[in-house]
Structure formats: C-alpha cells, structure tokens
Design a protein around this motif. Structure first.
Motif, mmCIF file in Angstrom:
data_model
loop_
_atom_site.group_PDB
_atom_site.id
_atom_site.type_symbol
_atom_site.label_atom_id
_atom_site.label_comp_id
_atom_site.label_asym_id
_atom_site.label_seq_id
_atom_site.Cartn_x
_atom_site.Cartn_y
_atom_site.Cartn_z
ATOM 1 N N GLN A 4 -90.722 25.910 -132.444
ATOM 2 C CA GLN A 4 -91.115 24.712 -132.879
ATOM 3 C C GLN A 4 -91.330 23.510 -131.451
ATOM 4 N N HIS A 5 -90.341 23.806 -130.691
ATOM 5 C CA HIS A 5 -90.975 23.159 -129.431
ATOM 6 C C HIS A 5 -91.955 23.254 -128.751
ATOM 7 N N LEU A 6 -92.513 24.425 -128.795
ATOM 8 C CA LEU A 6 -93.852 24.654 -128.080
ATOM 9 C C LEU A 6 -95.098 24.132 -128.866
ATOM 10 N N ASN A 7 -94.889 24.541 -130.072
ATOM 11 C CA ASN A 7 -96.065 23.812 -131.107
ATOM 12 C C ASN A 7 -95.935 22.243 -130.816
ATOM 13 N N GLN A 8 -94.832 21.541 -130.813
ATOM 14 C CA GLN A 8 -94.818 20.225 -130.703
ATOM 15 C C GLN A 8 -95.539 19.727 -129.366
ATOM 16 N N ALA A 9 -95.057 20.431 -128.397
ATOM 17 C CA ALA A 9 -95.652 20.378 -126.819
ATOM 18 C C ALA A 9 -97.164 20.423 -126.989
ATOM 19 N N LEU A 10 -97.467 21.528 -127.586
ATOM 20 C CA LEU A 10 -99.152 21.571 -127.399
ATOM 21 C C LEU A 10 -99.654 20.473 -128.351
ATOM 22 N N GLN A 11 -99.101 20.195 -129.489
ATOM 23 C CA GLN A 11 -99.981 19.092 -130.363
ATOM 24 C C GLN A 11 -99.787 17.794 -129.853
ATOM 25 N N LEU A 12 -98.515 17.424 -129.055
ATOM 26 C CA LEU A 12 -98.606 16.015 -128.624
ATOM 27 C C LEU A 12 -99.596 15.989 -127.451
ATOM 28 N N MET A 13 -99.816 17.069 -126.680
ATOM 29 C CA MET A 13 -100.752 17.017 -125.671
ATOM 30 C C MET A 13 -102.273 16.894 -126.006
ATOM 31 N N LYS A 56 -91.419 16.797 -122.393
ATOM 32 C CA LYS A 56 -90.097 17.101 -122.780
ATOM 33 C C LYS A 56 -89.898 18.038 -123.779
ATOM 34 N N GLU A 57 -90.811 18.513 -124.571
ATOM 35 C CA GLU A 57 -91.013 19.241 -125.574
ATOM 36 C C GLU A 57 -90.997 20.986 -124.693
ATOM 37 N N SER A 58 -91.843 20.800 -123.902
ATOM 38 C CA SER A 58 -92.092 22.222 -123.089
ATOM 39 C C SER A 58 -90.607 22.415 -122.276
ATOM 40 N N ILE A 59 -89.762 21.647 -121.759
ATOM 41 C CA ILE A 59 -88.773 21.818 -121.122
ATOM 42 C C ILE A 59 -87.606 22.140 -122.099
ATOM 43 N N THR A 110 -87.619 16.993 -114.609
ATOM 44 C CA THR A 110 -87.557 16.030 -115.786
ATOM 45 C C THR A 110 -86.573 15.489 -115.922
ATOM 46 N N SER A 111 -85.090 15.602 -115.284
ATOM 47 C CA SER A 111 -84.039 15.143 -115.609
ATOM 48 C C SER A 111 -83.342 14.484 -114.387
ATOM 49 N N PHE A 149 -99.919 21.881 -117.082
ATOM 50 C CA PHE A 149 -99.292 22.562 -115.978
ATOM 51 C C PHE A 149 -97.809 22.777 -116.534
ATOM 52 N N MET A 150 -97.206 21.890 -116.933
ATOM 53 C CA MET A 150 -95.793 22.163 -117.595
ATOM 54 C C MET A 150 -95.764 22.863 -118.688
ATOM 55 N N LEU A 151 -96.751 22.791 -119.705
ATOM 56 C CA LEU A 151 -96.714 23.666 -120.785
ATOM 57 C C LEU A 151 -96.695 25.218 -120.322
ATOM 58 N N VAL A 152 -97.731 25.486 -119.545
ATOM 59 C CA VAL A 152 -98.044 26.776 -118.990
ATOM 60 C C VAL A 152 -96.886 27.436 -118.187
ATOM 61 N N ALA A 153 -96.402 26.411 -117.249
ATOM 62 C CA ALA A 153 -95.246 27.075 -116.407
ATOM 63 C C ALA A 153 -93.963 27.531 -117.324
ATOM 64 N N CYS A 154 -93.632 26.661 -118.523
ATOM 65 C CA CYS A 154 -92.620 26.709 -119.302
ATOM 66 C C CYS A 154 -92.875 28.295 -120.194
ATOM 67 N N THR A 155 -94.327 28.299 -120.660
ATOM 68 C CA THR A 155 -94.677 29.322 -121.549
ATOM 69 C C THR A 155 -94.532 30.788 -120.490
#
Length: 281
Positions: free
Chosen positions: A169-178, A191-194, A240-241, A263-269
């Motif tokens: 759910q967090h990954l989907n949300q990160a992708l969709q917000l981006m 935030k969602e990626s982290i 992020t923190s 970058f953040m999404l790919v790094a986290c995935t």
C-alpha cells in the motif's frame, strides 16, 4: 487521480512511459508544435502562402530530405497542406519516431523563431514530465531519465510485497503520488517510500514499535546486513527525518522534483527487494 490509479490497478509501465506514448502525451507534444511553430508561420507572399515562401521552409525541407527521406518535390505547395501531411505523420508515428522527430526539429529549428526555441524546449519537457515520460529533452537530444532496471525494481517490489499488504500500500501510494498527472505530490510520495521501508523492517523484526534505525540493527544482527547498505539506508532515513528533512515543514515542496522522488522510490524498492530475498534464505 482516478480509481484505477489510486489503488494500483495500472501497471508501472502504464504509469511511467518508457517504450510507449499514450494519447495524452502525444496530444500534448503536438500542441507545443502547434503553439511554437505552426502558429508562428509567416509568408513572403501572403496572397499565395506557399510552403517555400514560409519562414519555416528550411525546417520542412529537412523533414523531407533528412527525416522522411522523401523527394523534396513531394512537399505540398500550400503550407496548410504541408501541415496536414506532417500532422498525419506525427499521429501515426511510433513513440520512438516521435522522439526522433523532436530531435530533428531542434536541430533545424527555424532561424526566424530562434528567440522562442528555449520556450519550445521547456514546454516539451513540461509535457514529458506531466505525462510521466521516461525521457527529457536535454540540449538537442531526447535522453532517458528512467532506466529499464529502475522500472523492473519497482515492478519486482510491488510483486514481492503481495504478502505484505502494508508495504504494498505504501509503495502504490508513493508511485501514484509521484505520477499523478494533475497534481503530483513529491513530498508525500517520498514519505510513502520511506514508510514502505519502515513497514517491511517492522514485519521482519516483528517489532511494530522499532524505529528504522533500531530495525536495521536487528536485521543486521540476524541476517548479516552489510554495513555499507545499513549506512546507506540510515542516511536515507536521516534525509527524511532530521530537522530539515522531508517530514518537516522546513523542506519546501518546491525544492523537490520528479528526479528526487523517483530516486527515493527506486532506492527504497531496491532495499525492499533485497530484504525480502534475504529473509527467504
């Protein structure tokens, strides 16, 4: 953002256009051509409006001679007919042919319109970003900003996290917000990626109250997490923190862009994929 996009029912390849071009992207690009080139056509002889008397004839000549590789005596006499011919080509061309067409246009941009060339380039890039193209116009060339490996990493993480609904759910949300084409939210996407990384760490350590730093230590002790990788994740978390981080108001959303967010999404995935494979061993 429509239902299918909010809940992750569009594939990553539909969201990030790597080897494709949907109608929204194609329409937007043509509108830029219409605004900055075709709507600025003038003629030496207004009573005839012949193609060869127009201020963009050199561009059209190069389209036919260099790009279409057709006899130049097949260029329509009337500029209006020439536009129809080129428009028909544009809307039937493949995605990569359109990018080549843009490069040809930049290389032979009409001399009389050079004062608008930078605006043309910026507008092309605006449409590419708005429609989540994996390319940008840099200098005279269309350049990839999203690799196949990055797309595969996101796809793999979404598939691997099927068993971990919170992570997915967090990954989907990160992708969709981006990738929201009306109003991308880069700040909350990061935030969602982290949060996806935090979620998988809590699942792996079976400790819902563990901070990311604490979870990484537990994972390191149990699974032999490489020190360099642990430091990299800790630095990402710090980004992020800390006091100036993404979770604090001091970092303005205007300072963030698609590249930062991707970058953040790919790094986290990448880390999520690594960790899921690690716990299978």
């Amino acid at each position: 953002m429509r239902f299918s996009e909010r809940y992750g029912y569009k594939s990553i390849r539909d969201v990030i256009q790597k080897e494709s071009m949907d109608d929204h992207l194609k329409n937007g690009l043509w509108s830029i051509f219409d605004t900055y080139i075709w709507n600025k056509v003038t003629h030496k002889h207004w009573q005839y409006r012949h193609t060869d008397s127009s201020n963009i004839y050199t561009l059209i000549y190069n389209y036919y001679f260099n790009f279409f590789k057709k006899p130049i005596d097949t260029i329509p006499t009337q500029t209006s007919d020439t536009k129809v011919r080129i428009r028909d080509y544009f809307f039937t061309a493949t995605w990569h042919e359109i990018y080549s067409f843009i490069e040809e246009t930049i290389e032979h941009y009409p001399q009389s319109l050079l004062s608008h060339k930078n605006d043309f380039i910026q507008s092309i890039n605006h449409v590419l970003e708005r429609e989540n193209s994996a390319y940008r116009l840099i200098g005279n060339e269309i350049t990839s900003i999203t690799s196949e490996q990055e797309i595969q990493s996101i796809e793999e993480a979404l598939e691997n996290s099927n068993a971990f609904s919170g992570v997915q759910q967090h990954l989907n949300q990160a992708l969709q917000l981006m990738s929201d084409r009306q109003s991308p939210d880069y700040r909350n996407s990061i935030k969602e990626s982290i949060s996806a990384v935090e979620s998988i760490c809590k699942i792996v350590t079976k400790n819902d109250k563990a901070s990311l730093g604490q979870a990484l230590k537990l994972i390191e002790d149990k699974y032999g997490l490489h020190e360099a990788l642990k430091k990299s994740l800790s630095l990402l978390y710090g980004y992020t923190s800390d006091g100036d981080g993404i979770r604090h108001a001091m970092l303005e959303a205007s300072n963030l862009n698609y590249i930062d967010t991707k970058f953040m999404l790919v790094a986290c995935t990448n880390f999520i994929n690594y960790l899921i494979e690690k716990i299978k061993d």
